[in-house]
Design a protein around this motif. Structure first.
Motif, PDB file in Angstrom:
ATOM      1  N   ASN A  82      34.382  38.697  56.713  1.00  0.00           N
ATOM      2  CA  ASN A  82      33.879  39.702  57.639  1.00  0.00           C
ATOM      3  C   ASN A  82      35.073  40.641  58.334  1.00  0.00           C
ATOM      4  OD1 ASN A  82      31.384  37.541  58.666  1.00  0.00           O
ATOM      5  ND2 ASN A  82      31.042  39.616  58.688  1.00  0.00           N
ATOM      6  N   GLU A  83      36.435  40.160  57.751  1.00  0.00           N
ATOM      7  CA  GLU A  83      37.362  40.914  58.184  1.00  0.00           C
ATOM      8  C   GLU A  83      38.442  40.800  57.173  1.00  0.00           C
ATOM      9  OE1 GLU A  83      40.524  39.613  59.249  1.00  0.00           O
ATOM     10  OE2 GLU A  83      40.148  37.584  59.208  1.00  0.00           O
ATOM     11  N   ASP A  84      39.331  41.838  57.044  1.00  0.00           N
ATOM     12  CA  ASP A  84      40.540  41.803  56.023  1.00  0.00           C
ATOM     13  C   ASP A  84      41.832  42.306  56.811  1.00  0.00           C
ATOM     14  OD1 ASP A  84      40.082  44.371  56.170  1.00  0.00           O
ATOM     15  OD2 ASP A  84      40.111  44.764  54.194  1.00  0.00           O
ATOM     16  N   MET A  85      41.973  41.784  58.070  1.00  0.00           N
ATOM     17  CA  MET A  85      42.960  42.045  58.605  1.00  0.00           C
ATOM     18  C   MET A  85      43.940  41.126  59.408  1.00  0.00           C
ATOM     19  SD  MET A  85      43.991  42.541  62.245  1.00  0.00           S
ATOM     20  CE  MET A  85      42.389  42.659  63.157  1.00  0.00           C
ATOM     21  N   THR A  86      43.431  39.924  59.673  1.00  0.00           N
ATOM     22  CA  THR A  86      44.022  38.688  60.275  1.00  0.00           C
ATOM     23  C   THR A  86      44.353  37.778  59.178  1.00  0.00           C
ATOM     24  OG1 THR A  86      41.865  37.552  60.766  1.00  0.00           O
ATOM     25  CG2 THR A  86      42.716  38.918  62.527  1.00  0.00           C
ATOM     26  N   ARG A  87      44.986  36.719  59.534  1.00  0.00           N
ATOM     27  CA  ARG A  87      45.815  35.942  58.531  1.00  0.00           C
ATOM     28  C   ARG A  87      44.822  35.517  57.479  1.00  0.00           C
ATOM     29  NH1 ARG A  87      48.282  31.068  61.290  1.00  0.00           N
ATOM     30  NH2 ARG A  87      46.113  30.348  60.794  1.00  0.00           N
ATOM     31  N   VAL A  88      43.832  34.958  57.563  1.00  0.00           N
ATOM     32  CA  VAL A  88      42.884  34.318  56.482  1.00  0.00           C
ATOM     33  C   VAL A  88      42.299  35.468  55.416  1.00  0.00           C
ATOM     34  CG1 VAL A  88      40.997  32.895  55.821  1.00  0.00           C
ATOM     35  CG2 VAL A  88      42.686  32.101  57.413  1.00  0.00           C
ATOM     36  N   GLY A  89      41.590  36.477  56.398  1.00  0.00           N
ATOM     37  CA  GLY A  89      40.824  37.323  55.583  1.00  0.00           C
ATOM     38  C   GLY A  89      41.807  38.501  54.949  1.00  0.00           C
ATOM     39  N   LYS A  90      42.891  38.789  55.362  1.00  0.00           N
ATOM     40  CA  LYS A  90      43.656  39.581  54.668  1.00  0.00           C
ATOM     41  C   LYS A  90      44.440  39.171  53.644  1.00  0.00           C
ATOM     42  CE  LYS A  90      47.196  43.228  55.856  1.00  0.00           C
ATOM     43  NZ  LYS A  90      48.047  43.896  56.876  1.00  0.00           N
ATOM     44  N   THR A  91      44.873  37.732  53.589  1.00  0.00           N
ATOM     45  CA  THR A  91      45.549  37.073  52.536  1.00  0.00           C
ATOM     46  C   THR A  91      44.420  36.876  51.550  1.00  0.00           C
ATOM     47  OG1 THR A  91      46.816  35.925  54.135  1.00  0.00           O
ATOM     48  CG2 THR A  91      46.534  35.097  51.899  1.00  0.00           C
ATOM     49  N   ALA A  92      43.360  36.370  51.975  1.00  0.00           N
ATOM     50  CA  ALA A  92      42.487  36.029  50.744  1.00  0.00           C
ATOM     51  C   ALA A  92      41.942  37.418  50.218  1.00  0.00           C
ATOM     52  CB  ALA A  92      40.892  35.461  51.239  1.00  0.00           C
ATOM     53  N   THR A  93      41.660  38.715  50.840  1.00  0.00           N
ATOM     54  CA  THR A  93      41.193  39.696  50.120  1.00  0.00           C
ATOM     55  C   THR A  93      42.373  40.472  49.264  1.00  0.00           C
ATOM     56  OG1 THR A  93      39.845  40.123  52.071  1.00  0.00           O
ATOM     57  CG2 THR A  93      39.949  41.920  50.740  1.00  0.00           C
ATOM     58  N   ALA A  94      43.445  40.427  49.589  1.00  0.00           N
ATOM     59  CA  ALA A  94      44.685  41.115  48.930  1.00  0.00           C
ATOM     60  C   ALA A  94      45.075  40.189  47.630  1.00  0.00           C
ATOM     61  CB  ALA A  94      45.910  40.783  49.796  1.00  0.00           C
ATOM     62  N   TRP A  95      44.665  38.659  47.710  1.00  0.00           N
ATOM     63  CA  TRP A  95      44.611  37.967  46.451  1.00  0.00           C
ATOM     64  C   TRP A  95      43.527  38.249  45.772  1.00  0.00           C
ATOM     65  CZ3 TRP A  95      40.930  34.500  44.925  1.00  0.00           C
ATOM     66  CH2 TRP A  95      41.155  33.593  43.800  1.00  0.00           C
ATOM     67  N   ALA A  96      42.323  38.437  46.026  1.00  0.00           N
ATOM     68  CA  ALA A  96      41.272  38.823  45.186  1.00  0.00           C
ATOM     69  C   ALA A  96      41.639  39.952  44.513  1.00  0.00           C
ATOM     70  CB  ALA A  96      39.878  38.720  46.155  1.00  0.00           C
ATOM     71  N   ARG A  97      41.722  41.131  45.237  1.00  0.00           N
ATOM     72  CA  ARG A  97      42.198  42.309  44.742  1.00  0.00           C
ATOM     73  C   ARG A  97      43.277  42.156  43.297  1.00  0.00           C
ATOM     74  NH1 ARG A  97      41.760  48.113  47.146  1.00  0.00           N
ATOM     75  NH2 ARG A  97      41.427  48.369  44.917  1.00  0.00           N
ATOM     76  N   ALA A  98      44.321  41.423  43.841  1.00  0.00           N
ATOM     77  CA  ALA A  98      45.354  41.103  42.631  1.00  0.00           C
ATOM     78  C   ALA A  98      44.901  40.378  41.486  1.00  0.00           C
ATOM     79  CB  ALA A  98      46.565  40.272  43.568  1.00  0.00           C
ATOM     80  N   GLN A  99      43.981  39.724  41.955  1.00  0.00           N
ATOM     81  CA  GLN A  99      43.379  38.940  40.655  1.00  0.00           C
ATOM     82  C   GLN A  99      42.193  39.523  39.971  1.00  0.00           C
ATOM     83  OE1 GLN A  99      44.527  35.697  39.693  1.00  0.00           O
ATOM     84  NE2 GLN A  99      46.037  36.187  41.252  1.00  0.00           N
ATOM     85  N   GLY A 100      41.689  40.615  40.342  1.00  0.00           N
ATOM     86  CA  GLY A 100      40.615  41.366  39.764  1.00  0.00           C
ATOM     87  C   GLY A 100      39.336  40.913  40.163  1.00  0.00           C
ATOM     88  N   ILE A 101      39.367  40.171  41.223  1.00  0.00           N
ATOM     89  CA  ILE A 101      38.246  39.539  41.584  1.00  0.00           C
ATOM     90  C   ILE A 101      37.261  40.528  42.583  1.00  0.00           C
ATOM     91  CG2 ILE A 101      37.064  37.688  43.177  1.00  0.00           C
ATOM     92  CD1 ILE A 101      39.304  35.975  42.050  1.00  0.00           C
ATOM     93  N   PRO A 102      36.166  41.131  42.571  1.00  0.00           N
ATOM     94  CA  PRO A 102      35.156  41.954  43.341  1.00  0.00           C
ATOM     95  C   PRO A 102      35.269  41.581  44.964  1.00  0.00           C
ATOM     96  CG  PRO A 102      34.147  41.782  41.320  1.00  0.00           C
ATOM     97  CD  PRO A 102      35.224  40.801  41.406  1.00  0.00           C
TER      98      PRO A 102
END
Length: 681
Positions: free
Chosen positions: A137-157
């Motif tokens: 639901n968000e990619d700006m605070t600690r959990v959301g941003k970290t997890a979303t950036a990790w997914a992009r780095a791993q090639g996970i949609p």
């Protein structure tokens, strides 16, 4: 082969989209934070056949702790060396940089262990599962941003389902998009990101799943108001003015630290001004549930400082949608709650603040949102309440513009559209094998909770009770939504439910006093604690047609009914023009819901219902017809007829149809209030 999985960081308000997505695919593993999922949500995931895994539990062993500690120290050391090597840190002059470095370092030192722990959990998730999607639901605070950036780095949609319309924020804290796709509510939510250069193909407007209920609630505004009157003790004769509170997230320098107190105070000052002008209102402070620990006390303190009496003021943290639909005016501060008011067809006022004025207005003039500063609020409220033409004009503008803010004007289908986006983004998931309707829905006791079990309730049926019942049973209560409305309208009543579907019964048990799991025929009500002659209310909402022997059920209920007892029934009408026309074409197609619900085993016309009621010892004291939406135009065009007419369908022609017959033919359900027939003892 690794099992397929998704990572969900969705908030509870958007759970329905996740549930529909899971129902579209073969069972998988859902990796999520258990704290974000209620027991009912966890059960709903299990009902889809999927397995729930706690993301936090993936790295709780001693090896993980050692790894996290070592990586944290290594990263902190590298970060400290990095910032010391920058004489003008973050663009500040050298003397300011010297003061800023330790502040930034301490902040990172506090956050970093949790971030490294999360990354270790994500790493282990990827080692154990084939992750097809990350949704947040968000990619700006600690959990959301970290997890979303990790997914992009791993090639996970990855999909970011916006938690609100970014009225201003894309230009401040939400100034980048990390996820592959951003799902927003409408074109208004796209504009800021397009201004920032985000590619159009990454932005998808679906509507807000959490607002799907407004498609129904805006048609039931009087019933919504009645529920609020009952629950909160509002004065029915006075207009209802609702203020939705705001808060300071403190995520940027634009935040106003005391905006909660300042905005509540401005609203109260306006209300006091109305009182002095002789205008009495119900003034509701609709607070966020997260503010419940301090909000009511704080509001009382503000009233005292203003020297104002608490008379006419009400504080609430629940019933967000009901207040939006039941209010005469809704006031908020640069808030999405104003859009909810637009969707609910309620006049709305935006109380502007210095930060909002600095960043520019949140709403354009053609929305019908009245934007005022604090000193203008009382005058605006007075005009809206006193001027019907102004009120009607604002509503007309809001209804025309609502679709710009929420796709398709909140048609109730946003949940389904978001589920489709998630399905289209995920990689490598197998669609659920198509099953026939009889394969999906005939196992009523063990089956998944059907979509209809999560409706917002049926206030029109609740409103039919006129006897102030003390004990009520909702037979076939589903997830308890309508039974909960009975409890709201009659707070001192005991409300029980009987429900066959175990998962739905579990959900209902959190809303009402007691739920019996099974068929009505399985229970001896007296043994369960209901004495004969004490039952004031029974609700049978689209239930009798599912029973093998509904006659016996009605007869067995009769001795339990009190002298003032009322039964409220909703029964599908088989003498429906659309159904009859289909039959003339050789079609009698069972479906998941509707007139030919696959689980219907008894069928009634109006004449047969009247006969059914009389034979089982009751009399009809009130009857209403629910017009079939497909036949509404036909009824509207012919309801004034005074002589029999002819009705032409695709393959069928009916001659000499009277007005009463046409009403029955255009009806999809009959809503009835029954009482015991005194002539039958």
């Amino acid at each position: 082969m690794k099992q397929k999985a998704i990572i969900s960081l969705l908030w509870g308000k958007h759970f329905g989209a996740l549930q529909q997505f899971l129902q579209m695919h073969e069972p998988m593993t859902v990796i999520a934070s258990m704290g974000s999922l209620s027991p009912q949500m966890q059960e709903a995931i299990a009902q889809t056949g999927s397995t729930l895994v706690s993301i936090d539990g993936l790295a709780q062993d001693a090896n993980a702790a050692q790894t996290v500690s070592a990586e944290t120290q290594q990263l902190l050391g590298a970060f400290e060396r990095h910032i010391q090597q920058q004489p003008e840190f973050c663009g500040f002059a050298a003397d300011a940089s010297d003061k800023l470095r330790p502040v930034v370092f301490e902040s990172v030192k506090g956050d970093l262990p949790a971030i490294v722990q999360l990354l270790e959990c994500l790493k282990r998730a990827a080692e154990q599962y084939d992750i097809a999607l990350l949704v947040t639901n968000e990619d700006m605070t600690r959990v959301g941003k970290t997890a979303t950036a990790w997914a992009r780095a791993q090639g996970i949609p990855s999909v970011h389902l916006a938690h609100s319309i970014a009225l201003v924020d894309p230009y401040t804290v939400h100034n980048e998009l990390i996820a592959d796709k951003l799902v927003v509510y409408g074109q208004r939510g796209i504009e800021g990101y397009r201004d920032l250069g985000v590619a159009a193909e990454r932005l998808i407007a679906t509507g807000n799943p959490a607002w799907d209920g407004y498609a129904t609630l805006r048609k039931q505004k009087p019933a919504c108001r009645q529920q609020l009157n009952t629950k909160y003790g509002l004065k029915p004769e006075l207009p209802l003015v609702v203020f939705g509170t705001t808060w300071a997230a403190n995520l940027s320098a634009h935040c106003i630290e005391d905006i909660y107190d300042a905005s509540v105070r401005a609203f109260m000052i306006a209300c006091e001004s109305l009182k002095r002008a002789g205008i009495q209102i119900n003034a509701v402070i609709k607070d966020r549930p997260s503010n419940a620990t301090f909000g009511e006390k704080r509001c009382a303190e503000i009233l005292v400082k203003l020297g104002a009496s608490g008379d006419g003021y009400y504080y609430a943290t629940d019933d967000t949608e009901l207040f939006a639909a039941g209010a005469d005016v809704l006031v908020a501060v640069d808030s999405n709650y104003l859009v909810e008011g637009m969707l609910a067809h309620t006049p709305v006022v935006n109380l502007m603040n210095t930060a909002g004025m600095l960043m520019g207005p949140c709403f354009e003039a053609e929305t019908g949102v009245v934007e005022v500063e604090a000193h203008e609020l009382a005058s605006a409220l007075q005009q809206i309440l006193a001027n019907p033409e102004l009120r009607a004009g604002l509503l007309q503008l809001g209804q025309k513009r609502a679709t710009h803010y929420n796709h398709n004007d909140g048609d109730g289908m946003a949940t389904a559209r978001v589920a489709q986006v998630l399905a289209g983004t995920a990689k490598g998931l197998a669609p659920r094998m198509q099953r026939h309707v009889w394969q999906q829905y005939l196992d009523v006791e063990q089956g998944e909770i059907a979509e209809g079990y999560h409706t917002p309730g049926r206030p029109n049926l609740v409103a039919m009770y006129s006897n102030d019942p003390a004990i009520v049973i909702d037979i076939g209560c589903a997830a308890g939504s309508t039974a909960a409305l009975i409890k709201q309208r009659f707070p001192t009543s005991q409300v029980w439910g009987i429900e066959m579907n175990r998962a739905a019964a579990q959900v209902a048990s959190s809303k009402i006093d007691r739920v019996l799991v099974g068929k009505f025929e399985d229970f001896d009500l007296e043994r369960e604690g209901i004495a004969k002659g004490t039952l004031d209310g029974v609700l049978l909402a689209d239930v009798l047609e599912h029973m093998y022997n509904p006659w016996d059920v009605m007869v067995k209920l009769r001795p339990y009914m009190s002298p003032k007892g009322q039964l409220v029934l909703s029964i599908p009408n088989v003498r429906n023009l659309m159904l009859m026309d289909d039959l003339s074409k050789g079609k009698w197609t069972y479906a998941a819901a509707g007139l030919l619900d696959i689980t219907h085993i008894r069928f009634f016309t109006l004449a047969e219902i009247v006969k059914f009621v009389a034979e089982t010892g009751y009399r009809i004291v009130r009857a209403e017809h629910a017009i079939d939406g497909r036949l509404r135009d036909l009824w509207n065009q012919n309801q004034a007829i005074t002589a029999p007419t002819e009705i032409n369908m695709d393959r069928m022609k009916l001659k000499d149809v009277t007005r009463d017959e046409l009403l029955e033919l255009c009806t999809i359900q009959f809503h009835l209030v029954l009482e015991k027939d005194p002539l039958q003892g």
